[in-house]
Motif scaffolding. Structure first.
Motif: not given
Length: 296
Positions: A64-91
């Motif tokens: 859905v976002r093939p236009d994203l540069p590799e650096a941004e993809v790599a950031r999301l691969v790292r940061d999305v699990p971080r967000s999931i972890g924070r959400t679980l701790a909050e819940l």
């Protein structure tokens, strides 16, 4: 053979739950902000590679976002699990989490309509997605005296589901599991003037084929259908996490009543706009576009 397989599956689920419980015990032994940081680190460094999340995040982004540069993809691969972890701790931090969101102001074009519905007892469907913390609005409104229930999908692991439901119950009740009885209870609560939080961004086999990020995605029409049946407001809501550890409590303008497909597409469009603005806070590990790639 089937009995043996079922037994092995339950044993595996029990072992998985024991590991989750051990990690939660460690996380919850820390103060609120520290536990969110530790959960983020555990999700990024341990869970994400073991669960195959990195690959799935890349696949979803490539679709859905093939236009994203590799650096941004790599950031999301790292940061999305971080967000999931924070959400679980909050819940799992009911009182501390509610105290945090209770002091955040409501903002957005739908605040006045929501307050009016609260005063008059008009039913409301608070529709969100797995973005930021999807329970922030529910917790924040309950702390303000609103009657808010939540519809949830029971976890596949029954051992994990037991303490997960207990955890989110500490944020507020009532809670309604997906299924015939849960739906009946939710309808009674809604007809009585309650508000119900609904998460809409899961692929539903009996949903309508609508668009999300420009691609076909099965989406449940039930929130729109219930709104029409019970004259309920349909309000897109989001608890967007800020860098300072707080939340933007976003209440968008209610979706106008019309046909269910048009209303639900408007909800998809609302969520897509919020996800595009906060790419690292959405659950890109979802199999949201399963109907396109049957191997996910």
């Amino acid at each position: 053979m089937a009995v043996r397989s079922d037994k092995a599956g339950r044993i595996g689920a029990w072992i998985t739950d024991r590991l989750i419980r051990a990690a939660l015990w460690l996380v919850l032994s820390l103060p609120f902000d520290a536990r969110r940081s530790l959960a983020a680190a555990l999700m990024t460094r341990i869970v994400a590679p073991l669960a195959g999340w990195r690959k799935r995040i890349r696949e979803n982004l490539a679709l859905v976002r093939p236009d994203l540069p590799e650096a941004e993809v790599a950031r999301l691969v790292r940061d999305v699990p971080r967000s999931i972890g924070r959400t679980l701790a909050e819940l799992y931090s009911g009182p501390e989490f509610v105290a945090r969101v209770a002091r955040e102001p409501l903002q957005g074009a739908g605040v006045a309509a929501l307050e009016e519905a609260h005063r008059t007892g008009r039913p409301v469907l608070l529709v969100t997605g797995h973005l930021g913390n999807y329970d922030a609005i529910r917790g924040g409104l309950i702390a303000r005296g609103y009657r808010v229930g939540g519809l949830y999908r029971p976890m596949d692991n029954p051992f994990f589901n037991h303490h997960y439901v207990a955890a989110i119950s500490r944020i507020g009740t009532p809670l309604f599991p997906r299924g015939r009885k849960g739906l009946a209870d939710m309808v009674r609560f809604l007809k009585g003037g309650g508000m119900v939080g609904v998460v809409l961004d899961q692929s539903m086999g009996d949903g309508a084929i609508l668009r999300f990020f420009g691609h076909e995605a099965l989406t449940a029409l039930s929130p729109a259908e219930m709104a029409l049946r019970y004259d309920a407001l349909v309000v897109p809501t989001y608890g967007i996490r800020r860098p300072d550890g707080g939340f933007d409590m976003v209440i968008e303008a209610p979706i106008p009543h019309g046909d269910p497909e048009t209303m639900t597409q408007a909800l998809n469009d609302s969520l897509e706009a919020q996800v595009r603005a906060h790419m690292d806070q959405w659950l890109w590990t979802h199999r949201r576009w399963k109907m396109i790639n049957k191997t996910w």
